[in-house]
Design an enzyme around this catalytic site. Sequence first.
Site, PDB file in Angstrom:
ATOM      1  N   HIS A  13      45.336 -29.581-128.907  1.00 54.80           N
ATOM      2  CA  HIS A  13      46.307 -28.635-129.470  1.00 54.80           C
ATOM      3  C   HIS A  13      46.140 -28.532-130.991  1.00 54.80           C
ATOM      4  O   HIS A  13      46.036 -27.431-131.551  1.00 54.80           O
ATOM      5  CB  HIS A  13      47.721 -29.096-129.120  1.00 54.80           C
ATOM      6  CG  HIS A  13      48.811 -28.227-129.650  1.00 54.80           C
ATOM      7  ND1 HIS A  13      49.610 -27.451-128.841  1.00 54.80           N
ATOM      8  CD2 HIS A  13      49.263 -28.011-130.923  1.00 54.80           C
ATOM      9  CE1 HIS A  13      50.483 -26.789-129.579  1.00 54.80           C
ATOM     10  NE2 HIS A  13      50.309 -27.133-130.857  1.00 54.80           N
ATOM     11  N   GLU A  14      46.108 -29.688-131.652  1.00 50.16           N
ATOM     12  CA  GLU A  14      46.010 -29.681-133.114  1.00 50.16           C
ATOM     13  C   GLU A  14      44.651 -29.179-133.582  1.00 50.16           C
ATOM     14  O   GLU A  14      44.538 -28.591-134.670  1.00 50.16           O
ATOM     15  CB  GLU A  14      46.289 -31.079-133.667  1.00 50.16           C
ATOM     16  CG  GLU A  14      47.638 -31.677-133.271  1.00 50.16           C
ATOM     17  CD  GLU A  14      48.826 -30.786-133.620  1.00 50.16           C
ATOM     18  OE1 GLU A  14      48.696 -29.930-134.531  1.00 50.16           O
ATOM     19  OE2 GLU A  14      49.882 -30.928-132.968  1.00 50.16           O
ATOM     20  N   HIS A  50      44.718 -25.498-133.972  1.00 55.70           N
ATOM     21  CA  HIS A  50      45.290 -25.158-135.279  1.00 55.70           C
ATOM     22  C   HIS A  50      44.248 -25.338-136.392  1.00 55.70           C
ATOM     23  O   HIS A  50      44.144 -24.508-137.306  1.00 55.70           O
ATOM     24  CB  HIS A  50      46.494 -26.052-135.586  1.00 55.70           C
ATOM     25  CG  HIS A  50      47.695 -25.773-134.744  1.00 55.70           C
ATOM     26  ND1 HIS A  50      48.031 -24.511-134.314  1.00 55.70           N
ATOM     27  CD2 HIS A  50      48.679 -26.602-134.261  1.00 55.70           C
ATOM     28  CE1 HIS A  50      49.153 -24.570-133.602  1.00 55.70           C
ATOM     29  NE2 HIS A  50      49.549 -25.823-133.556  1.00 55.70           N
TER      30      HIS A  50
END
Length: 248
Positions: free
Chosen positions: A147-148, A151
């Site tokens: 997920h990160e 980003h």
Amino acid sequence: MNKPIPPNEILEKPKPPANESSVHGFEWWRRTFQYKTGMGLTAAEKKQYENDYEFVLQRKQCNECYQYRDWILQYSPTVIFMAQQIARLNSSGQVSNGQPSLKFDESKIICDVCPEWRSGGFHPELGILLCQNRIRDKWHLEDTLAHEMVHYYDNTRWKVDWLALKHHACSEIRASSLSGECRFMQEFARRGLGFKVSRGHQECVRRRATLSVMGNPNCKDEKHAQKIVDEVWDSCFGDTRPFDEIYR
């Protein structure tokens, strides 16, 4: 004949364990119980014990978090692919032995204690934070890291303005959709029989993106966050870069 129990005032103050494994030893358990009951302890002594025990726990969590991180970086197909894509964007034409430099900087992924109920975070200048005290297991860390890294990829490719709600919402939609955290088994584990198979992935992505946007200082409330997510949904949910499609 049994020896008499010594009075509380002469009980020896336990020292913190030398390493994590000794926490599980009988002697440490006995002294821990003694401290938990408060027998013969001043407030200062009990506070010191709590600080010692918390330090050992945090060190154990930290070591485990880094072990999980290193394993995931080596074996997770999703994380390995994202690391390669980020490294390619960061290479900026750097060439080694005739090939682009595709080494991801692992020092940009750190483990630490987080006060909030979150499993990770991304900072455009510092990198990725994994919340060692919120990570349940290796697979939870894999989803969090993936997920990160979405980003991280978005920020590297497009220089996201994280205070701009539409920018933020778009990256959160992509991260929740592409990381694997909204795949069928994950949602079923979270929501049980209330999980709707037909549109479960999209509902999960919307819900998690909305929650994240609510944390933006420029967001007023949940209704505002939902409105922003709706406005960017079609273009951002359909954008699967750097993947060819969504893998569930």
